[in-house]
Design a protein around this motif. Sequence first.
Motif, PDB file in Angstrom:
ATOM      1  N   ASP A  34       0.866  -1.180   0.000  1.00 51.82           N
ATOM      2  CA  ASP A  34       0.000   0.000   0.000  1.00 51.82           C
ATOM      3  C   ASP A  34       0.898   1.223   0.000  1.00 51.82           C
ATOM      4  O   ASP A  34       2.008   1.189   0.532  1.00 51.82           O
ATOM      5  CB  ASP A  34      -0.918   0.007   1.228  1.00 51.82           C
ATOM      6  N   ILE A  35       0.416   2.304  -0.571  1.00 56.92           N
ATOM      7  CA  ILE A  35       1.190   3.541  -0.604  1.00 56.92           C
ATOM      8  C   ILE A  35       1.065   4.313   0.709  1.00 56.92           C
ATOM      9  O   ILE A  35       1.906   5.147   1.033  1.00 56.92           O
ATOM     10  CB  ILE A  35       0.783   4.422  -1.813  1.00 56.92           C
ATOM     11  N   ILE A  55       2.890   1.394  -6.356  1.00 52.15           N
ATOM     12  CA  ILE A  55       2.864   0.328  -7.358  1.00 52.15           C
ATOM     13  C   ILE A  55       2.515   0.845  -8.757  1.00 52.15           C
ATOM     14  O   ILE A  55       2.420   0.044  -9.686  1.00 52.15           O
ATOM     15  CB  ILE A  55       1.936  -0.836  -6.941  1.00 52.15           C
ATOM     16  N   THR A  56       2.368   2.152  -8.915  1.00 49.12           N
ATOM     17  CA  THR A  56       2.176   2.692 -10.263  1.00 49.12           C
ATOM     18  C   THR A  56       3.519   3.008 -10.918  1.00 49.12           C
ATOM     19  O   THR A  56       3.555   3.417 -12.072  1.00 49.12           O
ATOM     20  CB  THR A  56       1.309   3.973 -10.244  1.00 49.12           C
ATOM     21  N   ASP A  57       4.593   2.782 -10.206  1.00 43.20           N
ATOM     22  CA  ASP A  57       5.948   3.009 -10.724  1.00 43.20           C
ATOM     23  C   ASP A  57       6.497   1.686 -11.250  1.00 43.20           C
ATOM     24  O   ASP A  57       6.668   0.727 -10.476  1.00 43.20           O
ATOM     25  CB  ASP A  57       6.821   3.559  -9.597  1.00 43.20           C
ATOM     26  N   SER A  78     -11.148   2.933  -5.230  1.00 40.51           N
ATOM     27  CA  SER A  78     -11.373   4.376  -5.165  1.00 40.51           C
ATOM     28  C   SER A  78     -10.356   5.164  -5.985  1.00 40.51           C
ATOM     29  O   SER A  78     -10.514   6.375  -6.166  1.00 40.51           O
ATOM     30  CB  SER A  78     -11.357   4.857  -3.713  1.00 40.51           C
ATOM     31  N   ASN A  79      -9.311   4.508  -6.495  1.00 47.50           N
ATOM     32  CA  ASN A  79      -8.299   5.194  -7.292  1.00 47.50           C
ATOM     33  C   ASN A  79      -8.199   4.509  -8.658  1.00 47.50           C
ATOM     34  O   ASN A  79      -7.392   3.597  -8.856  1.00 47.50           O
ATOM     35  CB  ASN A  79      -6.956   5.179  -6.566  1.00 47.50           C
ATOM     36  N   LEU A  80      -9.024   4.967  -9.581  1.00 42.63           N
ATOM     37  CA  LEU A  80      -9.089   4.349 -10.902  1.00 42.63           C
ATOM     38  C   LEU A  80      -7.743   4.378 -11.620  1.00 42.63           C
ATOM     39  O   LEU A  80      -7.301   3.371 -12.164  1.00 42.63           O
ATOM     40  CB  LEU A  80     -10.164   5.028 -11.754  1.00 42.63           C
ATOM     41  N   GLU A  81      -7.086   5.521 -11.627  1.00 48.49           N
ATOM     42  CA  GLU A  81      -5.815   5.638 -12.348  1.00 48.49           C
ATOM     43  C   GLU A  81      -4.773   4.663 -11.811  1.00 48.49           C
ATOM     44  O   GLU A  81      -4.116   3.955 -12.580  1.00 48.49           O
ATOM     45  CB  GLU A  81      -5.280   7.065 -12.267  1.00 48.49           C
ATOM     46  N   ALA A  82      -4.629   4.596 -10.486  1.00 48.13           N
ATOM     47  CA  ALA A  82      -3.650   3.685  -9.894  1.00 48.13           C
ATOM     48  C   ALA A  82      -4.019   2.234 -10.190  1.00 48.13           C
ATOM     49  O   ALA A  82      -3.141   1.414 -10.471  1.00 48.13           O
ATOM     50  CB  ALA A  82      -3.554   3.911  -8.389  1.00 48.13           C
ATOM     51  N   SER A  83      -5.304   1.916 -10.170  1.00 51.61           N
ATOM     52  CA  SER A  83      -5.744   0.553 -10.452  1.00 51.61           C
ATOM     53  C   SER A  83      -5.452   0.174 -11.899  1.00 51.61           C
ATOM     54  O   SER A  83      -4.974  -0.935 -12.176  1.00 51.61           O
ATOM     55  CB  SER A  83      -7.235   0.397 -10.157  1.00 51.61           C
ATOM     56  N   VAL A  84      -5.723   1.082 -12.838  1.00 51.73           N
ATOM     57  CA  VAL A  84      -5.434   0.824 -14.256  1.00 51.73           C
ATOM     58  C   VAL A  84      -3.937   0.632 -14.464  1.00 51.73           C
ATOM     59  O   VAL A  84      -3.506  -0.294 -15.165  1.00 51.73           O
ATOM     60  CB  VAL A  84      -5.989   1.962 -15.149  1.00 51.73           C
ATOM     61  N   MET A  85      -3.131   1.490 -13.828  1.00 53.37           N
ATOM     62  CA  MET A  85      -1.672   1.349 -13.940  1.00 53.37           C
ATOM     63  C   MET A  85      -1.213   0.009 -13.366  1.00 53.37           C
ATOM     64  O   MET A  85      -0.373  -0.672 -13.961  1.00 53.37           O
ATOM     65  CB  MET A  85      -0.969   2.492 -13.194  1.00 53.37           C
TER      66      MET A  85
END
Length: 173
Positions: A34-35, A55-57, A78-85
């Motif tokens: 987790d961040i 984990i988006t890196d 709740s974080n679409l962008e991070a989930s897609v990445m």
Amino acid sequence: MSIHKTYAVFGLGRYGRAVAEELVQNGAEVLAVDIDPNNVNSAVETLPVCKCADITDPEVIKRLGVSNIDVAVIAMASNLEASVMAVTLCKEVGVKNVIVKCGSDMHQKIFRRVGADQVIFPEKESVPFYANLPEYEGIKYFGLSSSTKKPYNRICTEHYHPIVNDDDNSGEN
């Protein structure tokens, strides 16, 4: 039951942590990430391999050894962008089974398009179960608080009575 696969669980909110803990209890090797350091610190006692990382890196994904994981569970609805990445990066490094938690029908479509093998929508998928519970002594109410929007159960030892104010979560009658 012992699970002989390796798992990564990204996102240690209520859902992600519950999934990771269940996997560990069943003998699986789990990398929990987790961040948010608060989420990581609260989970370290029950999750043997618990890391605070973004984990988006792509470099972080490589350093964590995600390419050696059998199943990745992405629990950051709740974080679409991070989930897609996360879905994209997991597929790029060769994770065979990527499961992602989503929060809406549109997110479900997006996750499918970026390569998720399985998309789960716990809030939607649990509705048939709760809607079909027989009325019996013990369960008084299951729902969302109208003020906090957090789920809660009301358990009682008396017969079922409708609840007038769902914000009184104290369990008192």
